[in-house]
Design an enzyme around this catalytic site. Sequence first.
Site, PDB file in Angstrom:
ATOM      1  N   GLU A 161      -4.411   5.030 -50.411  1.00  0.00           N
ATOM      2  CA  GLU A 161      -5.287   4.294 -49.489  1.00  0.00           C
ATOM      3  C   GLU A 161      -6.684   4.930 -49.431  1.00  0.00           C
ATOM      4  O   GLU A 161      -7.263   5.095 -48.356  1.00  0.00           O
ATOM      5  CB  GLU A 161      -4.649   4.231 -48.094  1.00  0.00           C
ATOM      6  CG  GLU A 161      -3.347   3.434 -48.088  1.00  0.00           C
ATOM      7  CD  GLU A 161      -2.685   3.372 -46.719  1.00  0.00           C
ATOM      8  OE1 GLU A 161      -2.879   4.299 -45.915  1.00  0.00           O
ATOM      9  OE2 GLU A 161      -1.973   2.394 -46.448  1.00  0.00           O
ATOM     10  N   GLU A 244       3.564  -1.086 -49.651  1.00  0.00           N
ATOM     11  CA  GLU A 244       4.065  -0.569 -48.379  1.00  0.00           C
ATOM     12  C   GLU A 244       4.327  -1.754 -47.462  1.00  0.00           C
ATOM     13  O   GLU A 244       3.460  -2.179 -46.706  1.00  0.00           O
ATOM     14  CB  GLU A 244       3.069   0.408 -47.717  1.00  0.00           C
ATOM     15  CG  GLU A 244       2.925   1.728 -48.442  1.00  0.00           C
ATOM     16  CD  GLU A 244       2.101   2.754 -47.660  1.00  0.00           C
ATOM     17  OE1 GLU A 244       1.843   2.536 -46.456  1.00  0.00           O
ATOM     18  OE2 GLU A 244       1.694   3.777 -48.255  1.00  0.00           O
TER      19      GLU A 244
END
Length: 638
Positions: A161, A244
């Site tokens: 991320e 995710e």
Amino acid sequence: MISRIFYIRDDMFWKDENPFQIIGGDLHYFRVLPEYWEDRLLRAKALGLNTIQMYVPWNLHEPKPGEMVFEGISDVVSFIKLCQKLDFLVMLRAGPYICGEWDFGGFPAWLLAVQPPLKLRTSDPAYLKLVERWWDVLFPKVLPLLYSNGGPVIMVQIENEYGSYGNDKAYLRNLVSMARGYLGDDIIVYTTDGGTRETLEKGTVPLDDVYSAVDFTTGDDPWPIFELQKKFNAPGRSAPLSSEFYTGWLTHWGEKIAKTDAEFTAASLEKILSRNGSAVLYMVHGGTNFGFYSGANTGSEESDYKPDLTSYDYDAPIKESGDIDNPKFQALQRVIMKYNPEPHSIIPSNKKRKAYGSIKMQMTASLFDLVSMTDVADVITSANPISMESSGQMFGFLLYESSYVAKKSGNILRIPKVHDRAQVFVSCLSQDVDVGVLRYIGTTERWNNHPVTIPTIGCTSNTSLSILVENMGRVNYGPYIFDEKGILSSVYLDGQILHGWKMIPIPFHNLNQMPNLSFEIQNTKKRSQKFNDVSQKEPALFAGEFSINSVEEIKDTYLSFNGWGKGVAFVNKFNIGRYWPSVGPQCNLYVPAPLLKPGQNSVVIFELESPYLDLLLEAVDREDFTCRSNDSKVNHVR
């Protein structure tokens, strides 16, 4: 013989010559005892998963510079081989930064002591050199486990991320070329970023051979995000993947335990799978933040500090204890079975648990005793306080000592920057009747920093000032991850800087370290009453034991800390984590059966505040997330 190859073509994943839908789950080897790895993986298999995604935390494997650890709970190679034995593919998230609610996002704490300071998560050459040294050990272990080499690893993620943090494309390209140098050109190298244009623009690598995956809030319409994902992948190389897919959420101390609806979660997953999208459940099984490894978040300010629980249950379909008899497991399994028709493994039954009853605890050492046991060579002296990392004490606790001349009217102590929690004590120096008796004065905290008023205690000589600082877990996400611990500013007494400090380590061992204090239960010499007064707020070690008659009686259990204050616990010398029932919501710590043995089992706790007056712990047979203080002081972690 057809060569083994896993690749992306026509916006689909392909395994050898067949289209492949990834139905995966995150399961972290470092949050589960090795004896339970196979059990938890079998439960993931019973859910219908075909892939396991896993982080590799650098700090677990290189706890000290150049000291590499790959045994026990750190044996990542054995875990990957076990995944293959159970017919899982593996997506490996190699970092160097992983986030994951893990201390410092997986970075080793000693990086904070490097001078000049490293610029983490950038193309800083000094930082990249240390990443390369780490990957120079890790990736040769991974290479034979790649799918093309006969192993299960189909994809390797770099960073995590990154678009939510930085915009240094040179850094990302460096990581890609480093990974390719070790692993070759056939493996899919991927990134994961939030499913917005801004995060994808910042976090993706504009190279045709790097695949960009996305994550997003469960319940968001996935397909517009997958369309956006295509803009950040080469034509034909944008297999829709939520890397995710959140089955639950994390919980900080002082919050209500996170819960998400089972049917809503399952329906959201079906929106992805029904149109041949791929998804990885984060988490399929959360496990436990054993030792001192739980991480923390912050709000908009560095002082808005939110430490994570010891439990990483995550409200996942496979609970912290491995239980699968719950609505979320069943709802997700019903959906997954439609899209992965392969025979699933036999569903293991829930692990039996046992309440071993009351454990009588006895105070074995006060903080004063622990300090007197410290090797003089480990004590650091300095004009001003130094950080935990600079003193070599990476986790747990550090005691800062100085002295001052007391005023009859008392003194005002101020510590502008302390990470994370400081308990203040005073005592008289030599020639006094009460020499060595620590008197608790007050606590100041990172999130609630206020001056401490020190009353005069009538010493005939100087007054000793002792400040016990607890590292409650390094920030693992956001702009404040450069999270040094300890006293990080000057200390002011009545507005004047106080000089002349000793830093004394309290060296409790972390996960996967050998104990460096003897926690054996022993009949300590009877001390004078001043050290045995358990109503005092002096931190102390308490020890007890409970008996198990036979191997057959060894079951999972939980230690209930109801009535105790705050601290850290060890079972048979294994650090099972932090407890804080006075703030909650976690009341009980999970004790997996492999930690126990027939005969006597030892429990040692370091209680920081005030022990339960009856000095009893309870070994119970269930989790409990209902501890909650009504005291306004816990508002900081809402």
